[in-house]
Motif scaffolding. Structure first.
Motif, PDB file in Angstrom:
ATOM      1  N   PHE A 113       2.641   9.424 -15.128  1.00 21.38           N
ATOM      2  CA  PHE A 113       3.296   9.873 -13.893  1.00 21.38           C
ATOM      3  C   PHE A 113       4.307  10.984 -14.177  1.00 21.38           C
ATOM      4  O   PHE A 113       5.484  10.910 -13.819  1.00 21.38           O
ATOM      5  N   ARG A 114       3.783  12.029 -14.873  1.00 19.63           N
ATOM      6  CA  ARG A 114       4.536  13.250 -15.187  1.00 19.63           C
ATOM      7  C   ARG A 114       5.718  13.023 -16.133  1.00 19.63           C
ATOM      8  O   ARG A 114       6.665  13.798 -16.144  1.00 19.63           O
TER       9      ARG A 114
ATOM     10  N   PRO B  36      -2.292  22.890 -21.394  1.00 22.19           N
ATOM     11  CA  PRO B  36      -1.999  21.450 -21.399  1.00 22.19           C
ATOM     12  C   PRO B  36      -2.679  20.792 -20.202  1.00 22.19           C
ATOM     13  O   PRO B  36      -2.503  21.234 -19.071  1.00 22.19           O
ATOM     14  N   ILE B  37      -3.471  19.758 -20.461  1.00 20.66           N
ATOM     15  CA  ILE B  37      -4.106  19.030 -19.366  1.00 20.66           C
ATOM     16  C   ILE B  37      -3.920  17.531 -19.600  1.00 20.66           C
ATOM     17  O   ILE B  37      -3.632  17.092 -20.711  1.00 20.66           O
ATOM     18  N   SER B  38      -4.095  16.765 -18.552  1.00 20.86           N
ATOM     19  CA  SER B  38      -3.862  15.329 -18.662  1.00 20.86           C
ATOM     20  C   SER B  38      -4.977  14.513 -18.036  1.00 20.86           C
ATOM     21  O   SER B  38      -4.808  13.326 -17.761  1.00 20.86           O
ATOM     22  N   SER B  39      -6.121  15.133 -17.813  1.00 19.16           N
ATOM     23  CA  SER B  39      -7.274  14.417 -17.266  1.00 19.16           C
ATOM     24  C   SER B  39      -8.425  14.556 -18.250  1.00 19.16           C
ATOM     25  O   SER B  39      -9.062  15.610 -18.328  1.00 19.16           O
ATOM     26  N   SER B  40      -8.670  13.502 -19.008  1.00 16.25           N
ATOM     27  CA  SER B  40      -9.713  13.556 -20.025  1.00 16.25           C
ATOM     28  C   SER B  40     -10.123  12.143 -20.429  1.00 16.25           C
ATOM     29  O   SER B  40      -9.291  11.238 -20.459  1.00 16.25           O
ATOM     30  N   TRP B  41     -11.403  11.970 -20.732  1.00 19.33           N
ATOM     31  CA  TRP B  41     -11.858  10.732 -21.359  1.00 19.33           C
ATOM     32  C   TRP B  41     -13.094  11.031 -22.189  1.00 19.33           C
ATOM     33  O   TRP B  41     -13.752  12.054 -22.005  1.00 19.33           O
ATOM     34  N   ALA B  42     -13.365  10.140 -23.141  1.00 22.98           N
ATOM     35  CA  ALA B  42     -14.494  10.349 -24.042  1.00 22.98           C
ATOM     36  C   ALA B  42     -15.285   9.058 -24.192  1.00 22.98           C
ATOM     37  O   ALA B  42     -14.730   7.962 -24.180  1.00 22.98           O
ATOM     38  N   LEU B  43     -16.597   9.211 -24.336  1.00 26.23           N
ATOM     39  CA  LEU B  43     -17.486   8.084 -24.585  1.00 26.23           C
ATOM     40  C   LEU B  43     -18.580   8.587 -25.521  1.00 26.23           C
ATOM     41  O   LEU B  43     -19.365   9.459 -25.152  1.00 26.23           O
TER      42      LEU B  43
ATOM     43  N   MET C 144       0.846  -1.195   0.000  1.00 32.45           N
ATOM     44  CA  MET C 144       0.000   0.000   0.000  1.00 32.45           C
ATOM     45  C   MET C 144       0.880   1.245   0.000  1.00 32.45           C
ATOM     46  O   MET C 144       1.844   1.335   0.774  1.00 32.45           O
ATOM     47  N   ILE C 145       0.551   2.204  -0.886  1.00 29.81           N
ATOM     48  CA  ILE C 145       1.323   3.439  -0.990  1.00 29.81           C
ATOM     49  C   ILE C 145       0.373   4.631  -1.038  1.00 29.81           C
ATOM     50  O   ILE C 145      -0.836   4.463  -1.224  1.00 29.81           O
ATOM     51  N   LYS C 146       0.918   5.824  -0.899  1.00 32.86           N
ATOM     52  CA  LYS C 146       0.165   7.068  -1.026  1.00 32.86           C
ATOM     53  C   LYS C 146       0.888   7.959  -2.037  1.00 32.86           C
ATOM     54  O   LYS C 146       1.656   8.849  -1.659  1.00 32.86           O
ATOM     55  N   PRO C 147       0.652   7.724  -3.344  1.00 37.08           N
ATOM     56  CA  PRO C 147       1.360   8.518  -4.351  1.00 37.08           C
ATOM     57  C   PRO C 147       0.924   9.976  -4.317  1.00 37.08           C
ATOM     58  O   PRO C 147      -0.237  10.290  -4.022  1.00 37.08           O
ATOM     59  N   ALA C 148       1.875  10.866  -4.624  1.00 38.06           N
ATOM     60  CA  ALA C 148       1.572  12.300  -4.643  1.00 38.06           C
ATOM     61  C   ALA C 148       0.643  12.654  -5.793  1.00 38.06           C
ATOM     62  O   ALA C 148      -0.106  13.631  -5.726  1.00 38.06           O
ATOM     63  N   ILE C 149       0.693  11.875  -6.881  1.00 36.25           N
ATOM     64  CA  ILE C 149      -0.138  12.114  -8.053  1.00 36.25           C
ATOM     65  C   ILE C 149      -0.697  10.789  -8.542  1.00 36.25           C
ATOM     66  O   ILE C 149      -0.168   9.729  -8.236  1.00 36.25           O
ATOM     67  N   LEU C 150      -1.766  10.857  -9.323  1.00 29.59           N
ATOM     68  CA  LEU C 150      -2.334   9.654  -9.923  1.00 29.59           C
ATOM     69  C   LEU C 150      -2.473   9.820 -11.436  1.00 29.59           C
ATOM     70  O   LEU C 150      -3.504   9.495 -12.027  1.00 29.59           O
TER      71      LEU C 150
END
Length: 206
Positions: free
Chosen positions: A188-189, A40-47, A12-18
Motif C-alpha cells: 500500500f505504497r 520501478p513497478i510493483s505488479s508482477s508474479w512468476a510461475l 466494505m471499502i473502495k480503496p484508491a489502490i490495491l
C-alpha cells in the motif's frame, strides 16, 4: 460450532489502490537510442519460467517493450529501497504525459546515474541488468495485452531465459536460500522487508 462473535469485524471499502503487498521490480528496457530505461513497478508474479508484469501504457517501459520485446526483471532487496525511491518520481517518457505531470513526474534519461545503481551486461538480451539487485532475470516478451476494462494498463507475458543471483543467497547449487534472501515489498505504497520465517510448505526442497 463456529462462534462468529470471535471473528474480527469487517466492512466494505473502495480503496484508491490495491497494492496489497507485492515485490518491487526494477524493470530494464531498451530505449530507441540503445540506452537503458529503469522502471520501478510493483505488479508482477512468476510461475515456472512465465513472468507476468503490469505496466501503465503511458510509460517508457511499455513503449520500449512494444518496440523491443526484451527486458530484465531486477528484484531488489530491502536495503535498496532508497535507490528505488530515487527513481520513483521520474519517467523516461518525453514529453511527460499529462497524467504523469499531474502526479509530479519529471523526465529523466539517465536512471542509473540518478539512482546510483550499476549496469551489468546481460547474456541473452540487450537491456542491461542492475548489479546491486540480488536477483536479475533476463526475459523475452511473448505477449502484450491491454484489458478492455482497464485500458490504461497492460499485462505483459514474458519468459525467463536466464537467471542471475548473488552468490551469497545461493544454496545447494541452484536454489535461493530463503534464510538469506528477502525481496523488497511494496505494501500500500510503503516499503517493507519480510519478517521472521513462520514455517515452510511441504514442497520446499531445502
Amino acid at each position: 460450532m463456529n462462534n462468529t462473535n470471535q471473528l474480527p469485524p469487517s466492512e466494505m471499502i473502495k480503496p484508491a489502490i490495491l497494492y496489497y503487498g507485492t515485490p518491487v521490480i526494477l524493470l530494464s528496457t531498451l530505449n530507441e537510442d540503445g540506452t537503458v530505461n529503469i522502471s520501478p513497478i510493483s505488479s508482477s508474479w512468476a510461475l515456472g519460467d512465465c513472468i507476468v508484469l503490469g505496466l501503465g501504457i503511458g510509460g517508457q517501459a511499455f513503449h520500449n517493450l512494444e518496440r523491443h520485446p526484451e527486458c530484465v526483471v531486477n528484484i531488489p532487496g530491502p536495503s535498496l529501497w532508497k535507490e528505488v525511491e530515487r527513481l520513483a518520481p521520474y519517467t523516461g517518457k518525453y514529453p511527460v504525459p499529462e497524467d504523469k505531470q499531474q502526479y509530479g513526474f519529471t523526465f529523466l534519461k539517465d536512471k542509473f546515474a540518478a539512482s546510483g545503481l550499476t549496469p551489468a551486461a546481460s547474456v541473452t538480451v540487450k537491456p542491461a541488468r542492475i548489479a546491486e539487485c540480488p536477483l536479475q532475470i533476463e526475459a523475452a516478451v511473448l505477449n502484450i495485452r491491454v484489458p478492455e476494462h482497464s485500458p490504461d494498463f497492460a499485462v505483459i507475458e514474458a519468459r525467463a531465459v536466464q537467471v542471475h543471483a548473488h552468490k551469497d543467497i545461493i544454496t545447494h547449487g541452484s536454489h535461493i536460500d530463503p534464510q538469506k534472501w528477502s525481496p523488497l515489498i511494496y505494501n500500500f505504497r510503503h516499503y517493507f522487508g519480510l519478517g521472521d520465517q513462520l514455517g515452510r510448505t511441504f514442497r520446499a526442497e531445502i
